[in-house]
Design a protein around this motif. Structure first.
Motif, PDB file in Angstrom:
ATOM      1  N   GLY A 383       0.787  -1.222   0.000  1.00  7.38           N
ATOM      2  CA  GLY A 383       0.000   0.000   0.000  1.00  7.38           C
ATOM      3  C   GLY A 383       0.816   1.267   0.000  1.00  7.38           C
ATOM      4  O   GLY A 383       0.265   2.371  -0.119  1.00  7.38           O
ATOM      5  N   SER A 384       2.111   1.162   0.156  1.00 14.02           N
ATOM      6  CA  SER A 384       2.967   2.343   0.090  1.00 14.02           C
ATOM      7  C   SER A 384       3.107   2.812  -1.360  1.00 14.02           C
ATOM      8  O   SER A 384       2.751   2.093  -2.299  1.00 14.02           O
ATOM      9  CB  SER A 384       4.339   2.051   0.691  1.00 14.02           C
ATOM     10  N   THR A 385       3.626   4.013  -1.534  1.00 15.58           N
ATOM     11  CA  THR A 385       3.764   4.596  -2.864  1.00 15.58           C
ATOM     12  C   THR A 385       5.216   4.978  -3.123  1.00 15.58           C
ATOM     13  O   THR A 385       5.846   5.640  -2.299  1.00 15.58           O
ATOM     14  CB  THR A 385       2.883   5.856  -3.006  1.00 15.58           C
ATOM     15  N   ASN A 386       5.740   4.533  -4.261  1.00 18.72           N
ATOM     16  CA  ASN A 386       7.080   4.927  -4.678  1.00 18.72           C
ATOM     17  C   ASN A 386       6.946   6.084  -5.664  1.00 18.72           C
ATOM     18  O   ASN A 386       6.443   5.911  -6.780  1.00 18.72           O
ATOM     19  CB  ASN A 386       7.810   3.757  -5.330  1.00 18.72           C
ATOM     20  N   ALA A 387       7.361   7.284  -5.232  1.00 19.89           N
ATOM     21  CA  ALA A 387       7.289   8.473  -6.079  1.00 19.89           C
ATOM     22  C   ALA A 387       8.662   8.737  -6.688  1.00 19.89           C
ATOM     23  O   ALA A 387       9.675   8.727  -5.976  1.00 19.89           O
ATOM     24  CB  ALA A 387       6.834   9.674  -5.266  1.00 19.89           C
ATOM     25  N   THR A 388       8.701   8.956  -7.992  1.00 19.13           N
ATOM     26  CA  THR A 388       9.972   9.150  -8.690  1.00 19.13           C
ATOM     27  C   THR A 388       9.933  10.427  -9.514  1.00 19.13           C
ATOM     28  O   THR A 388       9.001  10.645 -10.296  1.00 19.13           O
ATOM     29  CB  THR A 388      10.281   7.964  -9.618  1.00 19.13           C
ATOM     30  N   LEU A 389      10.949  11.258  -9.326  1.00 16.49           N
ATOM     31  CA  LEU A 389      11.085  12.498 -10.082  1.00 16.49           C
ATOM     32  C   LEU A 389      11.859  12.262 -11.365  1.00 16.49           C
ATOM     33  O   LEU A 389      12.880  11.576 -11.370  1.00 16.49           O
ATOM     34  CB  LEU A 389      11.831  13.545  -9.255  1.00 16.49           C
ATOM     35  N   ASN A 390      11.383  12.838 -12.452  1.00 18.84           N
ATOM     36  CA  ASN A 390      12.154  12.914 -13.689  1.00 18.84           C
ATOM     37  C   ASN A 390      12.576  14.370 -13.851  1.00 18.84           C
ATOM     38  O   ASN A 390      11.726  15.249 -14.050  1.00 18.84           O
ATOM     39  CB  ASN A 390      11.314  12.460 -14.885  1.00 18.84           C
ATOM     40  N   LEU A 391      13.860  14.636 -13.734  1.00 18.92           N
ATOM     41  CA  LEU A 391      14.379  15.999 -13.734  1.00 18.92           C
ATOM     42  C   LEU A 391      15.044  16.343 -15.063  1.00 18.92           C
ATOM     43  O   LEU A 391      15.383  15.456 -15.855  1.00 18.92           O
ATOM     44  CB  LEU A 391      15.406  16.170 -12.605  1.00 18.92           C
ATOM     45  N   LEU A 392      15.231  17.627 -15.285  1.00 21.96           N
ATOM     46  CA  LEU A 392      16.053  18.032 -16.424  1.00 21.96           C
ATOM     47  C   LEU A 392      17.404  17.332 -16.317  1.00 21.96           C
ATOM     48  O   LEU A 392      17.992  17.269 -15.228  1.00 21.96           O
ATOM     49  CB  LEU A 392      16.258  19.547 -16.419  1.00 21.96           C
ATOM     50  N   PRO A 393      17.921  16.800 -17.411  1.00 20.64           N
ATOM     51  CA  PRO A 393      19.160  16.006 -17.350  1.00 20.64           C
ATOM     52  C   PRO A 393      20.401  16.862 -17.170  1.00 20.64           C
ATOM     53  O   PRO A 393      21.251  16.993 -18.063  1.00 20.64           O
ATOM     54  CB  PRO A 393      19.167  15.271 -18.699  1.00 20.64           C
ATOM     55  N   LEU A 394      20.514  17.441 -15.986  1.00 17.70           N
ATOM     56  CA  LEU A 394      21.660  18.276 -15.640  1.00 17.70           C
ATOM     57  C   LEU A 394      22.412  17.651 -14.481  1.00 17.70           C
ATOM     58  O   LEU A 394      21.983  16.639 -13.926  1.00 17.70           O
ATOM     59  CB  LEU A 394      21.194  19.691 -15.275  1.00 17.70           C
ATOM     60  N   ALA A 395      23.535  18.250 -14.085  1.00 17.82           N
ATOM     61  CA  ALA A 395      24.339  17.766 -12.955  1.00 17.82           C
ATOM     62  C   ALA A 395      24.696  16.293 -13.171  1.00 17.82           C
ATOM     63  O   ALA A 395      25.160  15.915 -14.252  1.00 17.82           O
ATOM     64  CB  ALA A 395      23.601  17.992 -11.644  1.00 17.82           C
ATOM     65  N   ASN A 396      24.444  15.446 -12.180  1.00 21.27           N
ATOM     66  CA  ASN A 396      24.801  14.026 -12.287  1.00 21.27           C
ATOM     67  C   ASN A 396      23.914  13.262 -13.249  1.00 21.27           C
ATOM     68  O   ASN A 396      24.175  12.093 -13.556  1.00 21.27           O
ATOM     69  CB  ASN A 396      24.734  13.364 -10.905  1.00 21.27           C
ATOM     70  N   LEU A 397      22.862  13.909 -13.769  1.00 21.04           N
ATOM     71  CA  LEU A 397      21.959  13.247 -14.709  1.00 21.04           C
ATOM     72  C   LEU A 397      22.353  13.490 -16.165  1.00 21.04           C
ATOM     73  O   LEU A 397      21.694  12.978 -17.071  1.00 21.04           O
ATOM     74  CB  LEU A 397      20.523  13.738 -14.480  1.00 21.04           C
ATOM     75  N   ARG A 398      23.396  14.243 -16.398  1.00 20.27           N
ATOM     76  CA  ARG A 398      23.837  14.494 -17.776  1.00 20.27           C
ATOM     77  C   ARG A 398      24.302  13.188 -18.435  1.00 20.27           C
ATOM     78  O   ARG A 398      25.011  12.393 -17.816  1.00 20.27           O
ATOM     79  CB  ARG A 398      24.998  15.488 -17.795  1.00 20.27           C
ATOM     80  N   GLU A 399      23.958  13.009 -19.687  1.00 20.19           N
ATOM     81  CA  GLU A 399      24.485  11.876 -20.449  1.00 20.19           C
ATOM     82  C   GLU A 399      25.951  12.093 -20.780  1.00 20.19           C
ATOM     83  O   GLU A 399      26.742  11.152 -20.785  1.00 20.19           O
ATOM     84  CB  GLU A 399      23.673  11.683 -21.734  1.00 20.19           C
TER      85      GLU A 399
END
Length: 467
Positions: A383-399
């Protein structure tokens, strides 16, 4: 016929401040153009859009949360469609591949929209050819491109935004588009000497109001920097800005052309890398001019180039010597623009923005976007909820990492909007208990290229209900 093509480039950015005069901006008797920061070409016209074949060039995310730039080609016939898309891709890659817009590339999308023209090339002598947007030059000189059909360009895009114009020239196309997009996106004026509009984050009219003080690390009340703003400041360095030759003609060797100052060879040398394309030549002379009149003489030595070689314009600029003027490219002072020749808004052949302009670029782009692309919620078996953010691909999210320090800071908040769910700090996902009905998220983006964010452009706070 002038067969070198031109591009209309439009950025899908609303409320942009344009209006600066620049030799490659759209100007002319038909221009719906105003100055002092008022956008032009705003009025919608009752004109059907031209047929458009749209292709993606560089896509980094959904258009709903990216800044889209689209190339429109003028003077490309149906048989030249492949050339148009190749030219557009070359320009998009050139200004983002390791230079200029590479740091902000994750928030940009590039597209190309092809409409066939009945004639190939751009008009000259003040007369457009039979092309989609009717681009033309006053004469044959490479000093400006005007337009005859602004209403067609507006109909082609159909959204708010601002136009600029560039050329397919591999040497000058990237130079022009980088500079003009600086106007359009950042909303700044000129930095080069002789410009008509000095506004925005890269211009200061007084030492009491300098937009880039965070970039200098200097005391602004020192006499040295105040003196550099005074119009009668004694200068002793001379620089020429020359722009021979003309497109597809002009001089082809150093021996074709001579520049003299008071009868002495100034040392001009032809740049073989640009061939016969347009180029702005700088000749530095490390000696002061004496009071009185001086003669600058330009002589075409090769008679075979007569009628085709062109000297489009020249400027004489004086600087102080090394004791009075710091020529180090990375030095930020008061000129009254941030740097000497580092910034492409001052030296159009530079591929870099100064610190003030790159900061302005970040703030302008992110001010129109959100750091959070979207958020997803997934219900777990308990019954818990896993919430996930999709952010602009900057900082450590850069390809593709960039050399500048960047970081995301993420805080998750409970129902009261105050309590921080510390287990999930700086995580893009949080596991919320079965009894949680709503939660909050705060995302902060930090980059060393932005020193002052007074409008909190780099911060986003949101509240969500558990679905």
């Amino acid at each position: 016929m002038n067969t070198v093509k031109s591009f209309l480039v439009q950025a899908a950015i609303t409320s942009i401040a344009l209006g600066q005069f620049c030799e490659h901006q759209w100007e002319g008797e038909f221009a719906d153009h105003k100055v002092d920061g008022v956008p032009y070409l705003q009025a919608r016209q009752n004109v059907d859009p031209p047929p458009l074949e749209i292709r993606p060039l560089i896509v980094n995310g959904p258009s709903s949360n990216r800044v889209d730039l689209i190339f429109f080609g003028d003077g490309y016939t149906e048989d030249e469609k492949d050339k148009f898309f190749a030219d557009a891709l070359f320009l998009a890659n050139n200004i983002t591949d390791g230079q200029t817009f590479v740091d902000v590339l994750p928030v940009l999308n590039f597209w190309a929209g092809f409409s066939p023209s009945n004639e190939s090339g751009v008009g000259t002598g003040g007369k457009p050819l039979d092309t989609i947007y009717g681009l033309y030059r006053d004469g044959t000189e490479l000093r400006g491109v005007y337009y005859d059909k602004p209403e067609v360009a507006r109909a082609a895009w159909g959204l708010g935004g601002t136009f600029t114009v560039t050329t397919s020239s591999p040497n000058n196309g990237p130079v022009i588009i980088r500079h003009e997009l600086g106007h359009s996106i950042i909303g700044v004026g000129e930095e080069y000497d002789g410009g008509e509009v000095y506004t925005g984050v890269n211009a200061a009219k007084s030492t009491k109001s300098v937009p880039w003080t965070q970039c200098t690390g200097i005391s602004l009340d020192t006499a040295e920097y105040v003196a550099e703003l005074e119009p009668d400041f004694h200068l002793s360095r001379l620089i020429f800005h020359l722009s021979p030759p003309s497109q597809r003609s002009g001089v082809t060797a150093t021996s074709d052309f001579l520049v003299e100052i008071d009868g002495k060879d100034a040392g001009w040398e032809w740049n073989p890398a640009v061939g016969e394309d347009r180029y702005i030549y700088n000749i530095k002379i490390d000696e002061a001019l004496t009071p009185g009149e001086h003669e600058i003489k330009f002589t075409l030595l090769n008679e075979e180039r007569q009628g085709s070689a062109q000297l489009c314009n020249f400027e004489v600029i004086e600087y102080g010597d090394e004791e009075e003027f710091d020529f180090e490219p990375r030095y930020h002072g008061l000129y009254p623009t941030p740097t000497n020749n580092l910034c492409l808004m001052r030296d159009t052949y530079s591929s870099n923005f100064c610190d003030a302009c790159i900061e302005g670029l970040w703030l302008s782009l992110l001010g129109r976007l959100t750091l959070i692309d979207n958020i997803t919620q997934e219900v777990q078996l308990d019954g818990s909820t896993n919430a996930t953010l999709n952010l602009l691909p900057l900082a450590n999210l850069r390809e593709v990492p960039n050399p500048h320090q960047e970081a995301y800071t993420i805080f998750w908040y409970g129902v009261d909007g105050i309590t921080i769910l510390s287990d999930w700090t700086n995580n893009t996902s949080a596991l919320l208990g079965p009894d949680v009905t709503e939660f909050g998220v705060e995302v902060r983006f930090w980059t060393e290229q932005v020193r002052v964010d007074s409008a909190d452009v780099l911060v986003q706070k949101e509240r969500y209900s558990v679905e």
